[in-house]
Design a protein around this motif. Structure first.
Motif: not given
Ligand SMILES: Cc1cc2nc3c(=O)[nH]c(=O)nc-3n(C[C@H](O)[C@H](O)[C@H](O)COP(=O)(O)OP(=O)(O)OC[C@H]3O[C@@H](n4cnc5c(N)ncnc54)[C@H](O)[C@@H]3O)c2cc1C
Ligand code: FES
Ligand code: FES
Lengths: 281, 157
Positions: B99-104, B137-140
């Motif tokens: 995870l990065q931002c963790g929203y997903c 997921c928009r980050c990882t």
């Protein structure tokens, strides 16, 4: 617009509530995966929503060689059934293509037919399999072939107050549905191709989705697939016929000419996939 | 119109609240019950951030009317560690830094827990990944998430 939710437990009560004019227009909800968005975005307005989830339609059964799917059975349960997987592989291909697993835990066959989207992943295989829709209204039952039930984009043969009770599908162990999308899940198919081979009367059925105004069979392609195991040249001719015959559109997902090329590729893949279970020939 | 809604959330005793007929399970959880772990990404069924388990099945809470699941057991990210399978999934996401931002992440963890429970411990990686196709997921870039899936599969029972 806010709405009230009614959750009848018998078919009679559901039909009565849908027909009841007091309290404004009513609409049926099954999984809600189309309807809730239509309500949110104002494409449908109704002050009363009548849930079908407590009706005894949440099941499947075999009647001889035909599968009868209750209209409110979630796709995930239909696609996981071992007998359905063995006897209707093309139906399973199509069911597994819908949305995502979490969506399939709620979305239903009845809702997909009720919505009658031109890009439905399920209507083409129902056409190819020769399925029949059983409707129920205050006046009784009637059975309508899928090709007549889905009339046009978002237009069905449902009369006001009528409901889809079940869908009867003759089994076809040689059948397949293949599709193409930008993203594999939660995206609308650019085109989809369904094929099924039946023994009585013998022959292939080919149907396309993602075409206007509604998914359609292509009899020209079917005639060219005449034999039980058509050779490559015959499949190629059928693929070309399918591509020439249908009406494609250009939209944000694909151009008209890309769709046309895709269809001929997908016809070849669909026939090969349908025959995969048969060794030799 | 409003009406009573009784839910057993995360193994707690069933609790009854009054909710409007047209309220979504996502909003009941987040705004009525203050359980903000379940996320809203799209509200159109596309992203999976709102995934919860309803009677064990992965469910998009943004497309579910609360009153239609009256009487159900609901598992959210807040309770996922009470489930041994959920704890394993959570640990794998942590170990792989998936995870990065963790929203997903709540959606992914709840979905993978549900899919493992639905398909059983023998389920292949491909089958598990198929069960996560509806989670975005928009980050990882997904690679760490795929490693977490592998790790869950290989974890001792
Ligand atoms: C994120 C997302 C991804 C999707 N992906 C796909 C996809 O890949 N392929 C695809 O084909 N579709 C897809 N869909 C569309 C939708 O999920 C399907 O059409 C689904 O089958 C609808 O079923 P439902 O039970 O949710 O219908 P509902 O939303 O409950 O109902 C849809 C319509 O049918 C009517 N209706 C429902 N049941 C009956 C009945 N028994 N009798 C009469 N009328 C009835 C309702 O009144 C409404 O007008 C997607 C939707 C979302 C939100
Ligand atoms: S918020 Fe429910 S799927 Fe995105
Ligand atoms: S970690 Fe940011 S969306 Fe997945």
């Amino acid at each position: 617009m806010p709405f009230t939710l009614e959750q009848p437990t018998t078919v009679e009560e559901a039909l009565r509530r849908l027909a009841d004019p007091t309290g404004g227009p009513a609409v049926a909800i099954a999984g809600g995966t189309d309807l809730l968005l239509d309500l949110d975005e104002g494409r449908v307005s109704a002050g009363r929503v009548v849930s079908l989830r407590r009706l005894p339609w949440n099941r499947l059964q075999w009647q001889g060689d035909s599968l009868v799917v209750g209209s409110t059975l979630p796709f995930a349960r239909l696609g996981a059934d071992p007998a359905v997987r063995a006897r209707l592989p093309g139906l399973v291909d199509a069911v597994d293509a819908v949305g995502s697993l979490a969506l399939r835990h709620r979305a239903t066959l009845g809702g997909n037919l009720g919505r009658a989207a031109p890009a439905s992943d399920v209507v083409p295989i129902l056409l190819a399999l020769g399925a029949t829709v059983r409707l129920v209204g205050i006046g009784g039952h009637r059975d309508v072939p899928v090709g007549r039930f889905v009339r046009s984009s978002r237009q069905t043969d449902l009369a006001p107050g009528e409901l889809i009770e079940s869908i009867s599908i003759p089994s076809a162990p040689v059948s397949a549905y293949v599709w193409q999308r930008v993203r594999p899940a939660n995206d609308v198919s650019q085109v989809g191709v369904a094929v099924a081979r039946s023994d009585s009367p013998s022959g292939w059925h080919v149907a396309l989705g993602g075409v206007l105004p509604a998914p359609t069979r292509v009899v020209e392609a079917e005639a060219l697939l005449a034999r039980r195991r058509p050779n490559d040249a015959e499949v190629e001719l059928a693929a070309q016929a399918a591509a020439q015959r249908a009406t494609f559109v250009t939209d944000k997902r694909a151009t008209e000419s890309y769709r046309r090329r895709l269809v001929s590729t997908l016809v070849r893949r669909a026939v090969a996939r349908a025959l995969r279970t048969e060794v030799g020939g | 119109m409003t009406g009573p809604l009784t839910l057993a959330i995360n193994g707690a005793h069933p609790r009854t609240v009054d909710v409007p007929d047209d309220e979504r399970l996502l909003d009941t959880l987040r705004w009525r019950l203050g359980m903000k772990g379940t996320k809203e990404g799209c509200r159109t069924g596309d992203c999976g951030a709102c995934t919860v388990l309803v009677d064990g099945e992965t469910t998009l809470s943004c497309l579910t009317l609360s009153r239609e699941v009256d009487g159900s057991k609901v598992t959210t990210i807040e309770g996922i560690a009470d489930d041994p399978e959920g704890r394993k999934v959570q640990a794998a996401f942590e170990a792989e830094e998936a995870l990065q931002c963790g929203y997903c992440t709540p959606g992914f963890i709840v979905a993978l827990t549900g899919v493992r429970r639905e398909l059983g411990p023998e389920a292949s990686t491909a089958a598990l990944v198929d069960g996560l196709q509806g989670n975005l997921c928009r980050c990882t870039g997904y690679l760490a998430i795929l490693r977490a899936v592998e790790r869950v599969r290989e974890a001792p029972r």
